[in-house]
Design an enzyme around this catalytic site. Structure first.
Site, PDB file in Angstrom:
ATOM      1  N   LYS A 122       0.830  -1.193   0.000  1.00 19.98           N
ATOM      2  CA  LYS A 122       0.000   0.000   0.000  1.00 19.98           C
ATOM      3  C   LYS A 122       0.874   1.256   0.000  1.00 19.98           C
ATOM      4  O   LYS A 122       0.730   2.139  -0.832  1.00 19.98           O
ATOM      5  CB  LYS A 122      -0.931  -0.025   1.213  1.00 19.98           C
ATOM      6  N   ASP A 140      -6.145   0.229   0.332  1.00 24.51           N
ATOM      7  CA  ASP A 140      -6.291   0.656   1.719  1.00 24.51           C
ATOM      8  C   ASP A 140      -7.666   0.206   2.195  1.00 24.51           C
ATOM      9  O   ASP A 140      -8.353  -0.542   1.513  1.00 24.51           O
ATOM     10  CB  ASP A 140      -6.137   2.173   1.835  1.00 24.51           C
TER      11      ASP A 140
END
Length: 215
Positions: A122, A140
């Site tokens: 991420k 996310d």
DNA sequence: CTCCCGATAT
DNA sequence: ATATCAGGAG
């Protein structure tokens, strides 16, 4: 399968119309700052991260500065972002590695970035996409939640979700699409009380249909 | 799976 | 009071 394509098409049309100027909401002026800000943003709102980094980046201007930091003092500096012990340790360690192995410049390759402590896919994708023009899907909590609600993935693991989404979203849109999804999630498709009435995709949404089914 | 962990919305 | 917030490591 064919239905997923149709949902994605409508989703992208909606996102491009509603969130045409979506971008990263963290404050930064270079890749170094975005990397640190993104690590601090784990389980924390961007707003609070910006408040912390506003003063933090005057004190620490490079990986060298973090590598030399007093760990206790550094923990206090970033305390409001939560998980501050782990974050401080990871950033210090990562900075030492960048100074020693990469001559003080962060690697621009996802496989190298992910080896650094505190950096997962991420975080790596945020920096690569926004600073180095290397597209990546940022899975996310928002992207995960919305993708699951719309049935774009059956997985719960972020790495698998990323792969599922890479099959569905055109590569050149990955970075922008991620930011659009995040705004969509904050704005309408929130975790707690999603505004399904104002969502044009509710007819495809498992969450909405379940909610209606129960009521 | 658990732990890290403060601030805010509900 | 409790769930959640731009996750990652062990």
């Amino acid at each position: 399968m064919i239905n997923k394509k149709k949902i994605v098409e409508e989703l992208i049309r909606f996102l491009d119309e509603r969130y045409s100027d979506a971008k990263c909401s963290l404050d930064y002026v270079n890749p170094f700052q975005l990397l640190i800000a993104t690590i601090l943003s784990a389980q924390c709102t961007d707003e609070r991260v910006n408040k912390v980094t506003c003063t933090l980046f005057k004190k620490y201007r490079s990986f060298e500065d973090f590598a030399r930091a007093d760990i206790e003092e550094f923990m206090e500096d970033i305390k409001p972002t939560g998980f501050y012990r782990n974050k401080a340790k990871n950033i210090k360690k990562l900075s030492e590695i960048v100074v020693e192995k990469y001559d003080g410049k962060m690697p621009e390759d996802i496989d190298e970035l992910v080896k650094l402590p505190g950096i997962g896919r991420k975080t790596a994708n945020v920096v690569l996409g926004n600073c180095f023009g290397k597209p990546g899907i940022v899975v996310d909590t928002h992207v995960k939640r919305i993708s699951q609600r719309l049935g774009l993935t059956d997985n719960d693991n972020p790495d698998k979700i990323e792969r599922d989404l890479m099959e569905l979203i055109p590569e050149e849109k990955w970075t922008k699409w991620s930011h659009q999804m995040i705004e969509f999630g904050r704005d309408i498709c929130s975790a707690r009380k999603p505004k399904c009435e104002s969502c044009p995709l509710s007819k495809y949404c498992g969450f909405y249909l379940d909610k209606k089914g129960v009521m």
